[in-house]
Design an enzyme around this catalytic site. Structure first.
Site, PDB file in Angstrom:
ATOM      1  N   ASP A 100      45.529  38.522  45.915  1.00 55.35           N
ATOM      2  CA  ASP A 100      45.860  37.838  44.665  1.00 55.35           C
ATOM      3  C   ASP A 100      46.981  36.848  44.945  1.00 55.35           C
ATOM      4  O   ASP A 100      48.162  37.155  44.823  1.00 55.35           O
ATOM      5  CB  ASP A 100      46.277  38.852  43.602  1.00 55.35           C
ATOM      6  CG  ASP A 100      46.351  38.238  42.212  1.00 55.35           C
ATOM      7  OD1 ASP A 100      46.078  37.029  42.071  1.00 55.35           O
ATOM      8  OD2 ASP A 100      46.678  38.964  41.258  1.00 55.35           O
ATOM      9  N   VAL A 101      46.581  35.646  45.359  1.00 54.00           N
ATOM     10  CA  VAL A 101      47.554  34.629  45.763  1.00 54.00           C
ATOM     11  C   VAL A 101      47.537  33.408  44.843  1.00 54.00           C
ATOM     12  O   VAL A 101      48.479  32.628  44.818  1.00 54.00           O
ATOM     13  CB  VAL A 101      47.305  34.187  47.220  1.00 54.00           C
ATOM     14  CG1 VAL A 101      47.522  35.350  48.170  1.00 54.00           C
ATOM     15  CG2 VAL A 101      45.898  33.627  47.403  1.00 54.00           C
ATOM     16  N   LYS A 102      46.447  33.212  44.122  1.00 59.73           N
ATOM     17  CA  LYS A 102      46.309  32.117  43.146  1.00 59.73           C
ATOM     18  C   LYS A 102      46.701  30.767  43.742  1.00 59.73           C
ATOM     19  O   LYS A 102      47.362  29.945  43.108  1.00 59.73           O
ATOM     20  CB  LYS A 102      47.115  32.395  41.880  1.00 59.73           C
ATOM     21  CG  LYS A 102      46.697  33.673  41.152  1.00 59.73           C
ATOM     22  CD  LYS A 102      47.501  33.860  39.870  1.00 59.73           C
ATOM     23  CE  LYS A 102      47.077  35.129  39.143  1.00 59.73           C
ATOM     24  NZ  LYS A 102      47.480  36.367  39.846  1.00 59.73           N
ATOM     25  N   ARG A 103      46.262  30.522  44.970  1.00 60.60           N
ATOM     26  CA  ARG A 103      46.569  29.249  45.604  1.00 60.60           C
ATOM     27  C   ARG A 103      45.736  28.130  44.970  1.00 60.60           C
ATOM     28  O   ARG A 103      44.645  28.372  44.466  1.00 60.60           O
ATOM     29  CB  ARG A 103      46.281  29.317  47.102  1.00 60.60           C
ATOM     30  CG  ARG A 103      47.126  30.350  47.846  1.00 60.60           C
ATOM     31  CD  ARG A 103      48.614  30.015  47.802  1.00 60.60           C
ATOM     32  NE  ARG A 103      49.368  30.817  48.743  1.00 60.60           N
ATOM     33  CZ  ARG A 103      50.162  31.831  48.425  1.00 60.60           C
ATOM     34  NH1 ARG A 103      50.316  32.169  47.165  1.00 60.60           N
ATOM     35  NH2 ARG A 103      50.831  32.493  49.353  1.00 60.60           N
TER      36      ARG A 103
END
Length: 288
Positions: A100-103
């Site tokens: 879960d990095v939402k890059r």
């Protein structure tokens, strides 16, 4: 995405355990030694012990694990090492991992992020922010396809945080529909579902139902269950015509279940909370 779907079928569960380690909420027995010694350098090891304990306790009830990278990055380089270790141990335990990095960057930067989290750290899937368009999503899908590990992306479409409405529903057509169409355009089908999934919160069931109309063959990663107030009934509008297509994340309600019983072992409390969540989701017919 195939890896998560297969795990959900094997386990009879659509539950995703979210690992968002917050030291301020850890059980006192884990923090006693670091506090007494005053050595912050041991804290990454404490986070590792906590996360691995949660993994072992909840593995029988979960289809996958989602790691919130920010919580590990906060601890510096050693925290990133713990993040990598936990991904590796989860995969060894048969739990596909979601980074879960939402890059949301493009070109070489997006490719580097994809290579780091999917290849070097070994996650199966990753969350991505589509604000910069297909250029911000496609490098992650390209990397997942190159690795051939049954992975993919979960693009932010209709998130569970309260202020998201002001942004995602302010335009005509609403931004969540634009994002959903991007997910549809980029996906490649493998098995029953595409490798391009969507983040759709259970706190907005009406919006979720509309997104499902636009994405009948996508897997939804559904946050907002448990501590954010979303119940099992709110998952129903997100399900596909077969009663599947959704994996449901619960983080704090499982990780910190021990807070409701100060004398409880944190692992036993987490296992009970995970089993309860899995069973609630089974009761509404959610499954693959």
């Amino acid at each position: 995405m195939e890896a998560i779907v297969e795990s959900a079928r094997r386990k009879g569960s659509v539950l995703v355990v979210g690992l968002d380690p917050d030291l301020s909420r850890f059980p006192t027995e884990l923090l006693r030694s670091p506090r007494e010694s005053g050595e912050e350098s041991v804290l990454p090891g404490v986070v590792r012990e906590f996360c691995l304990g949660i993994l072992e306790a909840t593995a029988p009830f979960a289809a996958a694990v989602k790691l919130q990278s920010a919580c590990f990055e906060l601890l510096g380089a050693e925290g990133v090492g713990v993040y990598s270790d936990v991904i590796r141990e989860a995969e060894r335990a048969g739990l596909p991992t979601i980074a879960d990095v939402k890059r949301g960057d493009i070109d070489a930067s997006a490719s580097a992020y994809a290579g780091a989290h999917l290849s070097r750290f070994g996650a199966r899937c990753v969350t991505v922010n589509p604000y910069m368009g297909a250029d911000a999503v496609k490098p992650f899908l390209d990397e997942a396809r190159r690795l051939e590990r049954g992975g993919g992306t979960f693009t932010l479409v209709a998130t569970s945080n309260p202020s998201s409405v002001a942004f995602q529903e302010a335009t005509a057509p609403p931004m969540y529909e634009v994002a959903a169409r991007l997910v549809a355009d980029l996906g490649q089908k493998s098995g029953d579902y595409t490798d391009s999934g969507a983040v759709v919160g259970v706190t907005r069931p009406a919006v979720g139902a509309r997104v499902r109309e636009l994405l009948p063959e996508a897997v939804f990663l559904a946050p907002g269950f448990g501590a954010q107030g979303g119940g099992a009934a709110a998952v129903r509008p997100l399900l596909d015509r077969r009663g599947g297509g959704v994996i449901v994340n619960s983080s704090r309600a499982i990780l910190y279940a021990h807070e409701g019983d100060p004398g409880a072992d944190y692992r036993e409390a987490a296992a009970s909370a995970a089993k309860r969540s899995r069973d609630e989701l089974r009761e509404i017919g959610a499954g693959f």
